[in-house]
Design a protein around this motif. Structure first.
Motif, short mmCIF file in Angstrom:
data_model
loop_
_atom_site.label_atom_id
_atom_site.label_comp_id
_atom_site.label_asym_id
_atom_site.label_seq_id
_atom_site.Cartn_x
_atom_site.Cartn_y
_atom_site.Cartn_z
N PHE A 115 -11.34 -10.10 9.63
CA PHE A 115 -10.59 -9.30 10.60
C PHE A 115 -11.53 -8.92 11.75
O PHE A 115 -12.02 -7.79 11.84
CB PHE A 115 -10.05 -8.05 9.89
N ARG B 270 -6.35 -7.76 5.29
CA ARG B 270 -5.70 -7.32 6.54
C ARG B 270 -4.18 -7.36 6.48
O ARG B 270 -3.51 -6.72 7.30
CB ARG B 270 -6.22 -8.15 7.71
N ALA C 95 -3.82 -6.63 13.62
CA ALA C 95 -3.75 -7.31 12.32
C ALA C 95 -2.69 -8.40 12.30
O ALA C 95 -2.84 -9.43 11.62
CB ALA C 95 -3.47 -6.29 11.23
#
Length: 440
Positions: free
Chosen positions: A192, A215, A239
């Motif tokens: 992420f 995520r 995200a």
């Protein structure tokens, strides 16, 4: 001549049988090669044995401090005072002065006496009868342990050890935290990468990672207790469109474990900082007010103890921590550094670059006074430090506002400080001006 010899078992008084031998200092050691030879030079007159370790410790501490203990005073009155015409050879000149003052006995301390003491020490078991070697070694060991414990217990520097250890540990924790945080950001960044740019605070980043995990869980995760509302919304949006790679559950578990370590170390660091702040305010309140608890603790750590720091002049306090730069400057004949650890003090930090040298010099002078007040003064308040800090802040404002005014006219014009020039240079400049005027 009589000889006072101190042992771990008691006080021994010897009678010198052949005083002519003492004149041959260089060859005196030959007379103590064997117990038989030693007994021809000195003879035991009296031996006062200690009753227990407590008495031995009291006698040893009195000797270390150059004082006359009650037991020794009694022995000297009992044995030596009877032969007041005899000189008393002693190992410590300071103790000799005390004996002469208290008992009016003539004491001798010379290289010959030192060599005689060395010879007696070598043949002690043969000269002092009635004391088994095993018992003597046991008493020596017991006294050594007791004296070490006494010195450790009543050492004036022992409180500084806590500060030195705490600031060293704080620096080590900062290094470890930086390594761990860098590793966690880099590791989780593969999964992420956008989160690292959104959350700049390291602790908040690790707490968020600990709560999110994968995520894909961001949508259902409540981060309101860690992040502000707008930042939380930005994280959830990032995200959904993240460019990070997929990772396994085992990878996530290891990353979360690393984040746990960062959070625990951060909490312990905060606790250690509070402890250090309290210790500094208790031990060196004026120093803490002047430069802050971290800089003050680093100065104490660098000097070794508060007492050692108090012995340093203000010029040394100013460049303490910049020794390498100082010696390099002296070697290359360049300008010496203006500040060391004191550079990190808030007063120096809030000054412009032009005035940093002046403020660091003034701060070092006041800090040196504050340290001496803390180390040697009886009061434990920080009034002196607060007063000096107020003076420095006023002086700083004066410098920043260019408050040095010329005392003439309306007094509004700023004073101009002429640059210092060496006398020889000034003469050359004057000569060149005269030549230019003449047209040469």
């Amino acid at each position: 001549m009589l000889v006072l010899f101190e042992t771990a078992a008691g006080y021994a008084i010897f009678k010198v049988l052949d005083e002519k031998k003492l004149q041959q200092v260089d060859s005196l050691w030959k007379e103590f090669e064997t117990p038989e030879k030693a007994n021809k030079i000195v003879k035991l007159k009296h031996f006062e044995k200690f009753q227990d370790t407590t008495e031995a410790l009291a006698a040893a501490t009195a000797l270390v401090e150059g004082k006359l203990s009650k037991n020794l005073k009694k022995v000297l009155k009992k044995i030596v005072a009877k032969e007041a015409h005899e000189q008393l050879a002693i190992h410590d000149a300071k103790l000799g002065g005390v004996i002469k003052e208290k008992l009016n006995l003539t004491c001798v301390h010379s290289p010959a006496v030192a060599e005689l003491m060395r010879g007696i020490r070598n043949q002690m078991e043969g000269l002092i009868t009635g004391l088994p070697p095993r018992e003597f070694s046991a008493m020596s060991l017991g006294l050594a342990h007791s004296l070490s414990r006494y010195k450790l217990k009543f050492s004036p520097d022992k409180v500084d050890t806590m500060i030195v250890q705490a600031i060293s540990l704080l620096d080590d924790l900062d290094k470890e935290l930086n390594n761990y945080i860098m590793r966690s950001r880099e590791w989780y960044g593969w999964h992420f990468p956008e989160l690292g740019k959104i959350i700049t605070d390291n602790l908040a980043y690790c707490k968020s990672v600990r709560k999110i995990g994968d995520r894909t869980n961001v949508v259902n995760t409540d981060l309101s207790d860690i992040l502000p509302e707008e930042v939380e919304a930005e994280v959830k949006l990032a995200a959904e469109i993240s460019m990070g790679t997929e990772v396994s559950e085992q990878d996530i578990r290891n990353i979360l474990h690393l984040c746990d370590q960062v959070i625990e170390i951060s909490e312990y660091r905060a606790q250690l900082y509070d402890y250090l702040k309290n210790r500094m305010m208790a031990i060196a309140p004026n120093l803490t007010v002047m430069v802050g608890e971290l800089v003050g603790a680093r100065l104490i750590s660098h000097a070794g103890s508060l007492l050692n720091l108090a012995k340093h002049p203000a010029s040394t306090v100013q460049i303490l921590g910049a020794e390498k730069a100082l010696f390099r400057a002296l070697k290359t004949r360049r300008d010496t550094p203006k500040y060391g650890l004191i550079y990190h003090a808030s007063l120096v930090g809030q000054t412009t670059a032009k005035n940093k040298g002046k403020i660091s010099r003034m701060l070092a002078a006041k800090t040196s006074l504050a340290v001496r007040y803390d180390a040697l003064g009886e009061d434990t308040n920080a009034e002196m430090g607060a007063e000096n800090r107020a003076k420095l802040e006023a002086r700083l404002r004066h410098l920043e506002e260019r408050g040095i005014r010329r005392i003439s006219g309306a007094g509004k014009a700023l004073a101009r400080a002429d640059k210092y020039q060496h006398k020889r240079r000034r003469r050359k400049r004057r000569k060149s001006k005269r030549l230019r005027r003449k047209g040469l």
